[in-house]
Design a protein around this motif. Sequence first.
Motif, short mmCIF file in Angstrom:
data_model
loop_
_atom_site.label_atom_id
_atom_site.label_comp_id
_atom_site.label_asym_id
_atom_site.label_seq_id
_atom_site.Cartn_x
_atom_site.Cartn_y
_atom_site.Cartn_z
N TRP A 25 0.84 -1.21 0.00
CA TRP A 25 0.00 0.00 0.00
C TRP A 25 0.87 1.26 0.00
O TRP A 25 0.64 2.19 -0.77
N ILE A 26 1.91 1.29 0.84
CA ILE A 26 2.81 2.46 0.90
C ILE A 26 3.53 2.64 -0.43
O ILE A 26 3.68 3.77 -0.93
N PHE A 27 3.97 1.56 -1.03
CA PHE A 27 4.68 1.64 -2.32
C PHE A 27 3.77 2.24 -3.39
O PHE A 27 4.18 3.12 -4.16
N LEU A 28 2.52 1.77 -3.45
CA LEU A 28 1.60 2.31 -4.45
C LEU A 28 1.32 3.79 -4.21
O LEU A 28 1.31 4.59 -5.15
N ARG A 29 1.10 4.15 -2.94
CA ARG A 29 0.81 5.56 -2.63
C ARG A 29 1.99 6.45 -2.99
O ARG A 29 1.82 7.54 -3.56
N SER A 30 3.19 5.99 -2.70
CA SER A 30 4.36 6.84 -2.93
C SER A 30 4.67 7.02 -4.41
O SER A 30 5.32 8.00 -4.80
N HIS A 31 4.21 6.10 -5.25
CA HIS A 31 4.51 6.19 -6.68
C HIS A 31 3.33 6.65 -7.53
O HIS A 31 3.46 6.75 -8.76
N THR A 32 2.21 6.92 -6.89
CA THR A 32 1.03 7.32 -7.67
C THR A 32 0.33 8.55 -7.12
O THR A 32 -0.71 8.95 -7.63
N SER A 33 0.89 9.16 -6.11
CA SER A 33 0.21 10.30 -5.49
C SER A 33 0.33 11.57 -6.35
O SER A 33 -0.52 12.46 -6.31
N ARG A 34 1.36 11.67 -7.16
CA ARG A 34 1.58 12.88 -7.96
C ARG A 34 0.90 12.76 -9.32
O ARG A 34 0.97 11.72 -9.97
N LYS A 35 0.18 13.79 -9.68
CA LYS A 35 -0.45 13.86 -11.00
C LYS A 35 0.27 14.89 -11.86
O LYS A 35 0.88 15.84 -11.34
N LEU A 36 0.18 14.73 -13.16
CA LEU A 36 0.79 15.70 -14.06
C LEU A 36 -0.01 17.01 -14.03
O LEU A 36 -1.24 17.01 -14.07
N ALA A 37 0.73 18.10 -13.90
CA ALA A 37 0.09 19.42 -13.93
C ALA A 37 -0.42 19.72 -15.34
O ALA A 37 0.08 19.14 -16.32
N PRO A 38 -1.42 20.60 -15.45
CA PRO A 38 -1.91 20.95 -16.80
C PRO A 38 -0.79 21.44 -17.71
O PRO A 38 0.00 22.31 -17.33
N GLY A 39 -0.68 20.82 -18.85
CA GLY A 39 0.36 21.20 -19.80
C GLY A 39 1.70 20.53 -19.57
O GLY A 39 2.60 20.62 -20.41
N GLU A 40 1.87 19.87 -18.41
CA GLU A 40 3.14 19.20 -18.11
C GLU A 40 3.24 17.91 -18.91
O GLU A 40 2.30 17.13 -18.99
N LYS A 41 4.39 17.69 -19.50
CA LYS A 41 4.62 16.48 -20.28
C LYS A 41 5.28 15.41 -19.41
O LYS A 41 6.08 15.73 -18.54
#
Length: 306
Positions: A25-41
């Motif tokens: 659970w911690i591994f998934l949270r740490s690697h998926t919590s960040r989303k791409l900002a609008p326009g960020e590639k």
Amino acid sequence: MSDFTHGFWSIYISVITVVSIIGTWIFLRSHTSRKLAPGEKPELIEHTWDGDLQDLNNPLPRWWLGLFYATMVFSVAYLALWPGLGNFAGILGWTSTGQYESEVQAAEARFQPIYAGFLKQDIATVAADPDARAIGKNLFLTYCSQCHGSNAAGARGFPDLTDNDWLYGGDPDTIRTTITSGRAGVMPPWGEALGADGVKQVAHYVLSLSGRQHDATLAAAGKTKFAENCVACHMPDGTGMQALGAPNLTDKVWLYGGSEATIIETITKGRNGVMPAMTQTLGTTSNKEAKLHLLAAYVYGLSQKQ
């Protein structure tokens, strides 16, 4: 195996299981919590194949990520309800032993009337009943085929049950006794007492009893030694003694083989044959007597050609 019955191993397994779930659970949270900002590639991973095939470091799709979380929820629910955390039995209290016993009780209740009907009949009558033979065959394949073969033809050291040659007797009551209590057949080694020459002489006399090719001179010398050492079990004429399980040496049936070399080996080293008692194998169910009855009837019927 006694090293793994200590209470420490229950705690050890439980800790590893819980830590693995939390760690995932911690591994998934740490690697998926960040989303791409609008326009960020997304980040371009250095490798490029075939000139234009690129590998981008995109976040996992939410539906895919949800499947990972669902498996963790399922694992927690499973471990709470059923055994999985060491000695913890689970809220439902399910055990494989309990399920087995309940299935056995249900089967006994279902088949008890059928078994009771066959148990009232003698073995010869049961052996002639097609339904009884079908049940007996299933019992034989379950408990006896490992030694006697699925076709009951036996193997080296295991008697053929389809002929009329019986070590202890082939009448219904004797067959039932054999199955119920088992047998322990022992032939002592005679190599030291007879010496190499004496063993060979007796072997050739035994060959002569069943009309096999033999040396007449050796057989004549072996007859005297046979009379001095072997007749107590095999009888003076070599026809054997069913009370002791001593085989008939005058026919063409050989439990371990009838070649000169094998007979010499048998006389020199002796033989030990053991059949376990089926009363223990069949367990302590209320239908055990009926199963023994049906099994005895099936074995009896194997040698009845009519």
